[in-house]
Design an enzyme around this catalytic site. Structure first.
Site, PDB file in Angstrom:
ATOM      1  N   PRO A  82      -7.896   7.242   8.214  1.00 29.79           N
ATOM      2  CG  PRO A  82      -6.446   8.757   7.497  1.00 29.79           C
ATOM      3  CD  PRO A  82      -6.415   8.854   8.451  1.00 29.79           C
ATOM      4  CB  THR A  83      -8.301   3.443   4.272  1.00 28.16           C
ATOM      5  OG1 THR A  83      -9.260   3.266   3.989  1.00 28.16           O
ATOM      6  CG2 THR A  83      -7.527   3.031   5.481  1.00 28.16           C
ATOM      7  CB  SER A 110      -7.774   8.412   2.665  1.00 29.73           C
ATOM      8  OG  SER A 110      -6.899   8.529   1.206  1.00 29.73           O
ATOM      9  CD  GLN A 130      -4.040  10.935   3.764  1.00 29.09           C
ATOM     10  OE1 GLN A 130      -4.991  10.731   3.281  1.00 29.09           O
ATOM     11  NE2 GLN A 130      -2.806  10.380   4.056  1.00 29.09           N
ATOM     12  CE1 TYR A 132      -0.109   9.165   1.780  1.00 27.95           C
ATOM     13  CE2 TYR A 132      -2.115   9.316   0.798  1.00 27.95           C
ATOM     14  CZ  TYR A 132      -1.336   8.595   1.528  1.00 27.95           C
ATOM     15  OH  TYR A 132      -1.716   7.208   2.018  1.00 27.95           O
ATOM     16  CB  THR A 158      -0.419  10.497   4.919  1.00 28.90           C
ATOM     17  OG1 THR A 158      -1.120  10.521   6.363  1.00 28.90           O
ATOM     18  CG2 THR A 158       0.701   9.213   5.602  1.00 28.90           C
ATOM     19  NE  ARG A 167       2.188  -2.405  -0.901  1.00 25.68           N
ATOM     20  CZ  ARG A 167       1.561  -2.182  -0.001  1.00 25.68           C
ATOM     21  NH1 ARG A 167       0.697  -3.007  -0.546  1.00 25.68           N
ATOM     22  NH2 ARG A 167       2.094  -0.853  -0.010  1.00 25.68           N
ATOM     23  CE  LYS A 256      -1.875   6.677   9.460  1.00 24.38           C
ATOM     24  NZ  LYS A 256      -1.063   6.347   8.885  1.00 24.38           N
ATOM     25  CG  HIS A 280       1.084   4.351   5.889  1.00 25.12           C
ATOM     26  ND1 HIS A 280       1.027   5.534   5.562  1.00 25.12           N
ATOM     27  CD2 HIS A 280       0.722   3.718   4.567  1.00 25.12           C
ATOM     28  CE1 HIS A 280       0.353   5.690   4.470  1.00 25.12           C
ATOM     29  NE2 HIS A 280       0.151   4.237   4.200  1.00 25.12           N
ATOM     30  N   GLY A 312      -1.646   1.430  14.135  1.00 20.34           N
ATOM     31  CA  GLY A 312      -1.035   0.582  13.788  1.00 20.34           C
ATOM     32  C   GLY A 312      -0.620  -0.444  15.208  1.00 20.34           C
ATOM     33  N   GLY A 313      -1.859  -2.188  14.399  1.00 17.95           N
ATOM     34  CA  GLY A 313      -1.317  -3.289  15.481  1.00 17.95           C
ATOM     35  C   GLY A 313      -2.185  -3.292  16.440  1.00 17.95           C
ATOM     36  N   GLY A 334      -7.262   0.749  11.061  1.00 17.66           N
ATOM     37  CA  GLY A 334      -7.804   0.537   8.890  1.00 17.66           C
ATOM     38  C   GLY A 334      -7.689  -0.502   9.029  1.00 17.66           C
ATOM     39  NE  ARG A 335      -3.136  -4.610   7.284  1.00 14.92           N
ATOM     40  CZ  ARG A 335      -1.989  -4.006   6.872  1.00 14.92           C
ATOM     41  NH1 ARG A 335      -1.885  -3.004   8.045  1.00 14.92           N
ATOM     42  NH2 ARG A 335      -0.799  -3.678   6.256  1.00 14.92           N
TER      43      ARG A 335
END
Length: 398
Positions: A82-83, A110, A130, A132, A158, A167, A256, A280, A312-313, A334-335
């Protein structure tokens, strides 16, 4: 097949095409990680430290990639994580849903999606909702009931987020609404990306930054940052709160964001269906270990009783195989699919999934495996010191 104008042959090419297609600020919003991006980079680089030993004879002519996740069958062990607001393409989550259906896999929807859960349910029946921990219990129960009524097959809670705004290597300014002031500020970028502008003009105008799945009890839809502020103002959940949410949902339930063995054991004690080992995507606390390094210890601690996923990754099919060999039931991306979405809409998401499907199949072939179910830890060469094994009493490495 080699890359063409409408097709690409690697996730790296999807990323390059997304960068060419998107205004720099939009691309940076996807690409950036917390602080200096150490964890974001480590998530990817850690896979390169794991090695595979191919065999050369008696190789399987057919390979089986199917599995189940939280009771749902999928044709490959890759789910769409989910994004939030997917403003990289006008079709957003609906394009992702079409690709998920075509690939016969599960989409995570999401709470901060730009499309209502009901619209996504019209496209695919295989989706997890998903959320929060945000708002009151009454509000959470209301939103969960809405997702259940729409047909969500599972719930993802999540927890891997600490509201980190530091950032310092590329996260852009993001407006509350795309009003005239915001558009004027973005105008120099938009002029350089006419195809991005054309896509939105052809579908009615700039993206709506509202989040319909976060509508309140009166049905009023907040803007992204209004919903985000509600989340920030909500006291973080206790394990008792999480147990309440699991009971409130009453069905397949995933947490998650776990990277520690002690947290994994607490989640198991609550009776969760699945855990996603996740940081995340490097967007939470920087300097968190790569998730693939945390995976084996969590599998050892609770894997016989809880389904373990990794998030992730993942950039290649061989990454998927490495995660499965170390104990994951499936992975979440995700990405990569957002890059595919930016490059070519639904076709681009399908493209990314097919790249990973082919990569998994080819890696199984090279290892002499007929099924992902045959994968074992001995199929991966893990260097000394690679695995993070935390002391469940105090969390210190040993």
């Amino acid at each position: 097949m080699s890359s063409t104008r409408t097709w690409f042959e690697s996730v790296a090419e999807a990323e390059r095409r997304a960068q060419r297609a998107l205004p720099p600020s939009v691309f940076a919003a996807i690409r950036a990680g917390a602080e200096s991006g150490v964890t974001l980079s480590e998530n990817v680089l850690a896979f390169s430290q794991l090695q595979l030993l191919p065999t050369v004879a008696d190789l399987p002519s057919d390979r089986e990639l199917a599995t189940t996740v939280m009771g749902m069958p999928v044709s490959l062990p890759v789910l769409l994580s989910p994004t939030g607001v997917q403003a990289v393409h006008p079709d957003g989550e609906l394009a992702v849903a079409r690709a998920a259906k075509e690939a016969d896999t599960i989409m995570g929807v999401s709470a901060f999606a730009s499309s209502p859960v009901e619209a996504i349910a019209q496209v695919t029946s295989k989706f997890f909702y998903q959320t929060y921990w945000t708002g009151t219990r009454e509000m959470l129960a209301h939103r969960l009931e809405r997702a259940r009524a729409a047909g969500a097959c599972g719930l993802i809670l999540t927890l891997d987020w600490c509201f980190d705004f530091r950032r310092d290597w590329g996260s852009p300014w993001i407006p509350q609404h795309l009003d005239a002031r915001a558009i004027f500020r973005y105008l120099p970028e938009l002029v350089r990306r006419p195809e991005y502008v054309r896509r939105y003009l052809a579908t009615g105008g700039p993206p709506d930054l509202g989040v319909p799945n976060m509508a309140d009890l009166r049905g009023e839809v907040p803007g992204f940052f209004t919903a985000f502020e509600e989340w920030m103002r909500t006291p973080p959940p206790t394990w008792e709160d999480i147990a309440w949410l699991r009971a409130q949902w009453g069905g397949a339930f995933m947490i998650k964001g776990i990277t520690r063995v002690d947290d994994a054991r607490k989640a198991k004690a609550l009776g969760v269906t699945a855990i996603s080992v996740s940081n995340h995507g490097g967007n939470n606390l920087d300097s968190t270990p790569a998730t693939i390094r945390c995976l084996p210890a969590i599998v050892d601690a609770v894997g016989d009783d809880v389904e373990i996923l990794l998030d992730g990754g993942i950039r290649r099919g061989s990454d998927v195989v490495k995660a499965l060999a170390l104990g994951a039931r499936a992975v979440m991306i995700g990405r990569p699919y957002l890059w595919g979405l930016a490059a070519s809409g639904s076709l681009g998401v399908t493209n990314v999934l097919e790249i990973l499907r082919a990569g998994v199949s080819e890696t199984l072939y090279a290892l002499g495996k007929r099924s992902i179910m045959e994968l074992e830890r001995t199929d991966v060469l893990v260097p000394d010191g690679f695995v993070i094994r935390s002391d469940c009493d105090n969390g210190r490495g040993r």
